[in-house]
Structures are given as structure tokens and as C-alpha cells.
Design an enzyme around this catalytic site. Structure first.
Site, PDB file in Angstrom:
ATOM      1  N   ALA A  14       1.855   6.498  10.483  1.00 51.59           N
ATOM      2  CA  ALA A  14       2.789   5.416  10.174  1.00 51.59           C
ATOM      3  C   ALA A  14       3.390   4.877  11.478  1.00 51.59           C
ATOM      4  O   ALA A  14       2.759   4.943  12.525  1.00 51.59           O
ATOM      5  CB  ALA A  14       3.850   5.913   9.204  1.00 51.59           C
ATOM      6  N   ILE A  68      -2.518   4.564  14.828  1.00 48.20           N
ATOM      7  CA  ILE A  68      -1.070   4.763  14.731  1.00 48.20           C
ATOM      8  C   ILE A  68      -0.444   3.404  14.478  1.00 48.20           C
ATOM      9  O   ILE A  68      -0.897   2.392  14.996  1.00 48.20           O
ATOM     10  CB  ILE A  68      -0.471   5.352  16.034  1.00 48.20           C
ATOM     11  N   CYS A  69       0.594   3.398  13.666  1.00 52.44           N
ATOM     12  CA  CYS A  69       1.381   2.193  13.414  1.00 52.44           C
ATOM     13  C   CYS A  69       0.479   1.076  12.860  1.00 52.44           C
ATOM     14  O   CYS A  69      -0.376   1.332  12.003  1.00 52.44           O
ATOM     15  CB  CYS A  69       2.098   1.787  14.703  1.00 52.44           C
ATOM     16  N   THR A  70       0.619  -0.145  13.363  1.00 49.77           N
ATOM     17  CA  THR A  70      -0.183  -1.251  12.840  1.00 49.77           C
ATOM     18  C   THR A  70      -1.603  -1.252  13.387  1.00 49.77           C
ATOM     19  O   THR A  70      -2.366  -2.184  13.121  1.00 49.77           O
ATOM     20  CB  THR A  70       0.491  -2.601  13.146  1.00 49.77           C
ATOM     21  N   GLY A  71      -1.976  -0.212  14.096  1.00 48.58           N
ATOM     22  CA  GLY A  71      -3.371  -0.053  14.483  1.00 48.58           C
ATOM     23  C   GLY A  71      -4.270   0.041  13.256  1.00 48.58           C
ATOM     24  O   GLY A  71      -5.450  -0.313  13.318  1.00 48.58           O
TER      25      GLY A  71
END
Length: 299
Positions: A221, A171-174
Site C-alpha cells: 500500500a 509499492i504505493c501507486t506502482g
């Protein structure tokens, strides 16, 4: 042999004493050479002595009875780290922890509490050293993701887990952390809109969607897309019907009060304002991404 398993909650009582079932599952209505119960109706107080005798004999034949197990079918490991964006992990946790036959664990280097980027204390369930092989690996993002790209323990953990996991997700910048570990090269993926361009440094095909599925790689995202991501993962491991039912149970019916949640709908001046607010963090992240990507190219 056909067994009918019935959960019996609490205790069974006869006239003399209470006999606990040790929080186990009683085997009721089973046919077996060693024991049998011929009562096919629901138990009541009048049936208790007969059923108690049946349970006692069933226990003696425990080695021959198919026992109910509490071991989950699917293990889900969610990485956490200092300065993680808490909602990246808490949203998906709430969804996946409610899924049938799943066990969700938070994992970090050790079990000492850590703090997310807004100060929320998070206590890991496992350390890297005692973590099992997970069926689903979930990697969140946040400000703390940047140093993790150069953390040998974290990168090593992800690389060890990925080959045996049914799904490797973020998730996200993972997704940048997965990319830094070499787990998204040549794959399609998404990321938070402020950092999505950095995926290209690692040979990732950028797809600016809320959730992107490429084989067993599922990426979400920014931050709030974690819920969309979680229901997508749930559908992948348990089917659409269970995902739909849980979405309804949790009343996930988003209707944001403002149309400003992504640059494609936000006013340009607002988008630029947010970029400026995050500029220092983005510069640090880009510097690390470039350094890690260059090191990977040099072998």
C-alpha cells in the site's frame, strides 16, 4: 572431494615479502591429486610459509578447484523515475540490499541522476538497455508514476521483464503502473488509499490491505508500507527466519505517534482534508488511468 573454504582478509606474509591473495578465497585443507595441505589447525605466523606454498600450488591448479564466486544468486531490479516518492524505493532498498546473496540495482532509461518528488537526487545503476533479467522486479509510485503509465519505454521494459521474473512487485501507486502494463489483470492487489479505486479500471481485484500477495505478485500500500512489503518479499525469497532476523537487526517495531495513518483510524475530517490537498494530482492520475484502461480494452 570436500573443500573447506576460508576467507583470508588482507595479506599473508613470509619473512621476505608480502604475498597478496588478490582478494580471493584461499582453499584450505583440500585434498586434490595436484596439491594438498595437511595442516588442519588454524594458521599462525609459524604456519605462514607452509600455507603460502599451498596457496601457490592451489593457484596452479585453479582450473580444477571450485572457485568462490561473487555473483549474487538473486538480482533485484528497482525501477526509478523522475518525481518518484523516494521512500517508496529507499525503504525496500535498505531491507533487500542487506539480504543474503542478493544484489539490488536501481534502473531507469539511462544512468543520469534523477530527482524524487522531494528533491532527493537518485542515480540509477542501470539503463533499460543494459539491465539483466531480474529475479525480482520492484515498481514504486509517486506523482511521477502518472505519466509513466503512458510512457512506451517504461511499459515495454516492465512487459519484457515480467515473464522472466520470479516476483513482480510494487509499492504505493506502482501497482497502477503494473496494471497499466497489463501485469495485474485478474489479480488481487493493493495501492495507496487515495488511488486504490483506480485499480478496478484495469480489471484488478482490490484488496485494501498493507501488503497483498497473489501468486508471484506482491503489492504494498502507500509509502511507509514499503517496509512491510520488503520483509514480505524477503521472506518469499530467503525464508521467514532471515526476514525475522533482519527485522530485528533493523529494529523495525513500528509504534506511530498518532493513530492517523489510514482512513480506517483517522478522523473523517482529516481524511477529507487530505483528499482535498491531493485533489489535483488525483484528478490527473484518474484521467490518465481511464485513458490507458480504455486504450487497452480497444486493443
Amino acid at each position: 572431494m570436500s573443500l573447506r573454504l576460508v576467507f583470508m582478509i588482507g595479506f599473508l606474509y613470509d619473512r621476505r615479502r608480502a604475498v597478496p591473495l588478490d582478494a580471493s578465497v584461499a582453499v584450505y585443507g583440500a585434498r586434490h591429486p595436484t596439491f594438498s595441505c595437511h595442516s588442519r589447525t588454524s594458521c599462525s605466523r609459524l604456519h605462514v610459509p607452509k600455507c603460502l606454498d599451498f596457496v601457490r600450488r592451489a593457484r596452479h591448479a585453479a582450473g580444477k578447484v571450485v572457485r568462490m564466486t561473487t555473483e549474487p544468486k538473486t538480482r533485484i531490479g528497482m525501477l526509478v523515475f523522475p518525481m518518484v516518492t523516494s521512500l517508496d524505493i529507499l525503504g525496500p532498498f535498505e531491507v533487500l540490499a542487506r539480504a543474503s546473496d542478493c544484489r539490488v540495482e536501481l534502473v531507469w532509461k539511462d544512468r543520469q541522476p534523477i530527482k524524487g518528488d522531494t528533491g532527493l537526487a537518485i542515480t540509477p545503476d542501470r539503463g533499460f538497455g543494459d539491465a539483466p533479467q531480474y529475479d525480482v522486479l520492484v515498481v514504486p509510485g509517486g506523482p511521477g508514476q502518472t505519466p509513466m503509465m503512458e510512457d512506451a519505454e517504461v511499459i515495454g521494459f516492465l512487459r519484457r521483464q515480467a515473464p522472466g521474473a520470479g516476483f513482480v512487485t510494487s509499492i504505493c501507486t506502482g501497482s497502477l503502473l503494473l496494471a497499466a502494463a497489463g501485469l495485474l489483470a485478474g489479480r488481487k492487489a493493493t495501492c495507496h488509499w487515495l488511488s486504490i479505486d483506480q485499480l478496478a479500471l484495469f480489471g484488478v481485484e482490490i484488496v485494501p490491505e498493507r501488503v497483498v500477495v497473489d501468486g508471484n505478485r506482491i503489492t504494498g500500500a502507500g509509502v511507509t508500507s514499503g517496509l512491510d512489503f520488503a520483509f514480505t518479499v524477503l521472506a518469499a525469497i530467503r525464508g521467514e527466519e532471515e526476514a525475522k532476523a533482519l527485522q530485528l537487526l533493523m529494529e523495525y517495531d513500528p509504534a506511530p505517534p498518532f493513530q492517523s495513518g489510514h482512513p480506517r483510524v483517522a478522523a473523517p475530517e482529516l481524511t477529507e482534508k487530505v483528499r482535498l490537498m491531493a485533489r489535483n494530482m488525483l484528478e490527473r492520475r484518474l484521467e490518465v488511468s481511464r485513458r490507458v484502461a480504455e486504450a487497452a480494452k480497444q486493443g
